[in-house]
Motif scaffolding. Structure first.
Motif, short mmCIF file in Angstrom:
data_model
loop_
_atom_site.label_atom_id
_atom_site.label_comp_id
_atom_site.label_asym_id
_atom_site.label_seq_id
_atom_site.Cartn_x
_atom_site.Cartn_y
_atom_site.Cartn_z
N ARG A 101 1.06 -1.52 0.07
CA ARG A 101 0.47 -0.07 -0.18
C ARG A 101 1.29 1.41 0.49
O ARG A 101 0.31 2.76 -0.33
N MET A 102 2.03 1.63 -0.06
CA MET A 102 2.67 2.94 0.51
C MET A 102 3.83 2.38 -0.64
O MET A 102 3.84 2.21 -1.52
N LYS A 103 4.04 3.98 -0.84
CA LYS A 103 5.38 4.84 -2.18
C LYS A 103 6.64 3.64 -1.15
O LYS A 103 6.82 3.64 -0.45
N LEU A 104 7.25 3.47 -2.87
CA LEU A 104 8.62 2.94 -2.56
C LEU A 104 10.17 3.36 -1.83
O LEU A 104 10.47 3.19 -0.66
N VAL A 134 16.18 -6.87 -2.97
CA VAL A 134 15.37 -8.29 -2.19
C VAL A 134 14.39 -8.12 -1.10
O VAL A 134 13.14 -7.96 -0.90
N MET A 135 15.39 -6.93 -0.29
CA MET A 135 14.49 -6.58 0.82
C MET A 135 13.06 -5.95 0.70
O MET A 135 12.28 -5.64 1.07
N LEU A 136 12.97 -5.06 -0.45
CA LEU A 136 12.43 -4.65 -0.98
C LEU A 136 11.31 -4.78 -2.11
O LEU A 136 10.53 -4.27 -1.96
N GLY A 137 12.04 -6.00 -2.20
CA GLY A 137 10.68 -6.43 -3.11
C GLY A 137 10.35 -5.71 -4.63
O GLY A 137 9.24 -6.24 -5.23
N CYS A 138 11.19 -5.80 -4.97
CA CYS A 138 11.71 -4.10 -6.73
C CYS A 138 12.99 -5.17 -6.88
O CYS A 138 13.78 -5.43 -6.90
N ARG A 139 12.45 -4.24 -8.18
CA ARG A 139 14.08 -3.94 -9.05
C ARG A 139 14.74 -2.71 -8.97
O ARG A 139 14.57 -1.74 -8.03
N ARG A 140 16.14 -3.22 -9.20
CA ARG A 140 17.18 -2.11 -8.89
C ARG A 140 17.25 -1.06 -9.74
O ARG A 140 17.77 0.04 -8.69
N PRO A 141 16.51 -0.80 -10.30
CA PRO A 141 16.97 0.61 -10.49
C PRO A 141 15.84 1.47 -9.68
O PRO A 141 15.38 2.51 -9.15
N GLY A 142 14.28 0.55 -9.33
CA GLY A 142 13.52 0.95 -7.98
C GLY A 142 14.16 1.38 -7.59
O GLY A 142 14.27 2.56 -6.25
N VAL A 143 15.24 0.88 -6.84
CA VAL A 143 15.90 0.82 -5.63
C VAL A 143 16.93 2.50 -5.22
O VAL A 143 16.93 3.32 -5.25
N THR A 144 17.49 2.17 -6.92
CA THR A 144 18.80 3.46 -7.31
C THR A 144 17.63 4.94 -7.18
O THR A 144 17.91 5.71 -6.40
N ILE A 145 16.48 5.41 -7.83
CA ILE A 145 15.75 6.13 -7.74
C ILE A 145 15.22 6.56 -6.36
O ILE A 145 15.43 7.31 -5.90
N ALA A 146 15.05 5.56 -6.04
CA ALA A 146 14.33 5.86 -4.51
C ALA A 146 15.14 6.65 -3.67
O ALA A 146 15.11 7.70 -2.35
#
Length: 222
Positions: free
Chosen positions: A130-133, A162-174
């Motif tokens: 339910r929440m934004k990355l 893996v910790m956030l259940g998302c792709r690496r590009p999403g981690v970089t942006i966050a």
């Protein structure tokens, strides 16, 4: 833990240094050893199939592995491995199970921790859905920071995905969004927390309730 239960476990505990990615539990396999963390971070990860996995909970010096044993099972439903080099006290599963049977107080006390861990996992499920990355990342960094000394977190983008259940590009942006707000400083393999209170505010209510329950059930994490 009461002194009598500590004395019951003490003769069987071994001090170990656990390296990065050390496998502590494997989904569907018998649990051979229980680890009480003294430092570092363990990650409990649910895996649907290869490359479809996500962290459901973290363990630091406030916690332990082997929850299934406390609840009467002998094997783990999920993988558990070290995501930050750890020091831990370990005990063979059979000896741990014998102590649970011998003591009238050990299992009830440890069940409080298991209950807290389930609360942590349930909030992670809610928040991931339910929440934004960037909010989820802020929460995770505060939780990680609660369990390490200092404000420097040795963590890679691969682990964060893996910790956030998302792709690496999403981690970089966050990470860039949090850094742009001066909440963190990020470089290869390391994140430095600059403003913990700001991260908690960024987490938008997703941090704090499970932690309050830990304090009520077991004691303060800090």
């Amino acid at each position: 833990m009461c002194p009598a239960d500590i004395a019951l476990l003490q003769p069987h505990l071994r001090s170990e240094l656990l390296g990065l990615k050390t496998q502590l539990e494997t989904a569907g396999a018998p649990i051979s050893t229980v680890y009480f963390f003294e430092s570092g971070i363990g990650s409990v990860v649910a895996n649907l199939r290869p490359a479809v996995d996500a962290e459901i909970g973290i363990i630091g010096f406030e916690g332990m592995t082997g929850s299934a044993l406390i609840m009467g099972d002998s094997q783990s439903m999920h993988d558990c491995y070290v995501q930050l080099e750890a020091e831990a006290l370990s005990i063979e599963a059979a000896l741990f199970a014998a102590a649970l049977s011998e003591s009238p107080t050990l299992r009830p006390f440890l069940l409080r921790y298991v209950h807290y861990f389930h609360l942590q996992a349930s909030f992670t499920g809610l928040i991931n859905a339910r929440m934004k990355l960037e909010d989820r990342l802020a929460r995770w960094l505060v939780m990680f920071g609660d369990r390490v000394e200092g404000n420097r977190l040795a963590i890679t983008h691969e682990f964060l995905s893996v910790m956030l259940g998302c792709r690496r590009p999403g981690v970089t942006i966050a990470l860039q969004m949090l850094e742009g707000r001066s909440l963190i400083r990020s470089k290869r393999g390391e994140v430095t927390i600059r403003d913990r209170a700001g991260l908690i505010a960024m987490a938008n209510g997703s941090y704090g309730r499970p932690e309050a329950e830990y304090a009520r059930l077991v004691g303060h994490i800090h």
